[in-house]
Design an enzyme around this catalytic site. Sequence first.
Site, PDB file in Angstrom:
ATOM      1  N   ASP A 199     -17.223 -45.991 -14.116  1.00 26.37           N
ATOM      2  CA  ASP A 199     -17.228 -46.824 -12.858  1.00 26.37           C
ATOM      3  C   ASP A 199     -16.410 -46.076 -11.990  1.00 26.37           C
ATOM      4  OD1 ASP A 199     -17.291 -50.244 -12.375  1.00 26.37           O
ATOM      5  OD2 ASP A 199     -16.454 -48.879 -10.711  1.00 26.37           O
ATOM      6  N   ASN A 202     -20.802 -59.909 -15.197  1.00 31.05           N
ATOM      7  CA  ASN A 202     -20.755 -61.009 -14.109  1.00 31.05           C
ATOM      8  C   ASN A 202     -22.357 -61.210 -13.954  1.00 31.05           C
ATOM      9  OD1 ASN A 202     -17.922 -61.006 -13.600  1.00 31.05           O
ATOM     10  ND2 ASN A 202     -18.244 -59.028 -12.493  1.00 31.05           N
ATOM     11  N   HIS A 258     -19.313 -62.943  -8.884  1.00 30.19           N
ATOM     12  CA  HIS A 258     -18.777 -61.623  -8.681  1.00 30.19           C
ATOM     13  C   HIS A 258     -19.788 -60.466  -9.101  1.00 30.19           C
ATOM     14  CE1 HIS A 258     -15.023 -63.611  -7.437  1.00 30.19           C
ATOM     15  NE2 HIS A 258     -14.941 -63.985  -8.577  1.00 30.19           N
ATOM     16  N   GLN A 259     -21.156 -60.638  -9.072  1.00 28.54           N
ATOM     17  CA  GLN A 259     -21.844 -59.602  -9.186  1.00 28.54           C
ATOM     18  C   GLN A 259     -22.422 -58.798  -8.175  1.00 28.54           C
ATOM     19  OE1 GLN A 259     -25.727 -60.801 -11.232  1.00 28.54           O
ATOM     20  NE2 GLN A 259     -26.058 -58.533 -12.061  1.00 28.54           N
ATOM     21  N   HIS A 309     -25.012 -55.305 -16.272  1.00 31.59           N
ATOM     22  CA  HIS A 309     -23.913 -54.378 -16.688  1.00 31.59           C
ATOM     23  C   HIS A 309     -22.811 -55.023 -17.274  1.00 31.59           C
ATOM     24  CE1 HIS A 309     -23.263 -55.406 -12.463  1.00 31.59           C
ATOM     25  NE2 HIS A 309     -21.997 -55.142 -12.674  1.00 31.59           N
ATOM     26  N   PHE A 310     -22.200 -54.256 -18.230  1.00 31.19           N
ATOM     27  CA  PHE A 310     -21.004 -54.749 -19.137  1.00 31.19           C
ATOM     28  C   PHE A 310     -19.829 -53.656 -18.803  1.00 31.19           C
ATOM     29  CE2 PHE A 310     -22.091 -57.983 -22.155  1.00 31.19           C
ATOM     30  CZ  PHE A 310     -23.380 -58.133 -22.072  1.00 31.19           C
ATOM     31  N   HIS A 311     -18.837 -54.495 -18.153  1.00 29.85           N
ATOM     32  CA  HIS A 311     -17.715 -53.720 -18.055  1.00 29.85           C
ATOM     33  C   HIS A 311     -16.731 -53.513 -19.224  1.00 29.85           C
ATOM     34  CE1 HIS A 311     -17.748 -54.125 -13.355  1.00 29.85           C
ATOM     35  NE2 HIS A 311     -18.270 -55.142 -13.664  1.00 29.85           N
TER      36      HIS A 311
HETATM   37  P1  AMP Z   1     -20.008 -56.199 -10.572  1.00 29.33           P
HETATM   38  O1  AMP Z   1     -18.996 -56.774  -9.414  1.00 29.33           O
HETATM   39  O2  AMP Z   1     -19.829 -56.755 -11.841  1.00 29.33           O
HETATM   40  O3  AMP Z   1     -21.471 -56.237 -10.029  1.00 29.33           O
HETATM   41  O4  AMP Z   1     -19.661 -54.635 -10.702  1.00 29.33           O
HETATM   42  C1  AMP Z   1     -20.299 -53.613 -10.077  1.00 29.33           C
HETATM   43  C2  AMP Z   1     -19.542 -52.571 -10.535  1.00 29.33           C
HETATM   44  O5  AMP Z   1     -20.218 -51.110 -10.328  1.00 29.33           O
HETATM   45  C3  AMP Z   1     -18.327 -51.974  -9.712  1.00 29.33           C
HETATM   46  O6  AMP Z   1     -17.052 -51.841 -10.554  1.00 29.33           O
HETATM   47  C4  AMP Z   1     -18.602 -50.684  -9.002  1.00 29.33           C
HETATM   48  O7  AMP Z   1     -17.126 -50.185  -8.924  1.00 29.33           O
HETATM   49  C5  AMP Z   1     -19.363 -50.004  -9.814  1.00 29.33           C
HETATM   50  N1  AMP Z   1     -20.371 -49.114  -8.936  1.00 29.33           N
HETATM   51  C6  AMP Z   1     -21.183 -49.468  -7.687  1.00 29.33           C
HETATM   52  N2  AMP Z   1     -21.713 -48.070  -7.564  1.00 29.33           N
HETATM   53  C7  AMP Z   1     -21.352 -47.158  -8.618  1.00 29.33           C
HETATM   54  C8  AMP Z   1     -21.783 -46.107  -8.721  1.00 29.33           C
HETATM   55  N3  AMP Z   1     -22.582 -45.360  -7.936  1.00 29.33           N
HETATM   56  N4  AMP Z   1     -21.460 -45.349  -9.652  1.00 29.33           N
HETATM   57  C9  AMP Z   1     -20.562 -46.246 -10.711  1.00 29.33           C
HETATM   58  N5  AMP Z   1     -20.218 -47.316 -10.470  1.00 29.33           N
HETATM   59  C10 AMP Z   1     -20.630 -47.881  -9.411  1.00 29.33           C
END
Ligand code: AMP
Length: 138
Positions: free
Chosen positions: A30, A86, A92-93, A99-101
């Site tokens: 991330d 999310n 919060h998406q 995507h899985f964090h």
């Molecule tokens: P969400 O809020 O679950 O949609 O999380 C999106 C995640 O994508 C966030 O934690 C961002 O920091 C991450 N993110 C956005 N752009 C990039 C990127 N270019 N490379 C890596 N992570 C990213």
Amino acid sequence: MSETIFSKILSGAIPCHKVYEDDRVFAFLDINPLSTGHTLLIPKEAAKTLDALSEESAAALGRVLPRICRAVIAVTGVREYNVLENNGAGAHQAVAHVHFHIIPKPSSSEGLGVGWPARSLDTQAGAKLAARLREQFE
Ligand code: AMP
């Protein structure tokens, strides 16, 4: 589905720190980590939310997810972590691609902070709700 920042990462149009790749899934760091080792695991299939994902991609994510967790633990030395996924802007998406964090929790001040506004489940309401949900699988 429209292009997202993650489809651009998958196509190689924008760079990332790749962690893992196979024919169905891709993992990378991330860009704004909540803690060191914060990794994202995505399907190559361009589904916006988990409910829209094919069984094949879902199975591939499920197979790889514990392996990513083990790699993050091994490299960070942090054994506690959260897995977050999310769905929808209100939940919060920010990026419209599943995507899985995987977020290490090294201390109370680092990693994911969780709000958990729990209420108690009414027995009768719970029975009705579970029955309605079971009907969805018939
Ligand atoms: P969400 O809020 O679950 O949609 O999380 C999106 C995640 O994508 C966030 O934690 C961002 O920091 C991450 N993110 C956005 N752009 C990039 C990127 N270019 N490379 C890596 N992570 C990213």
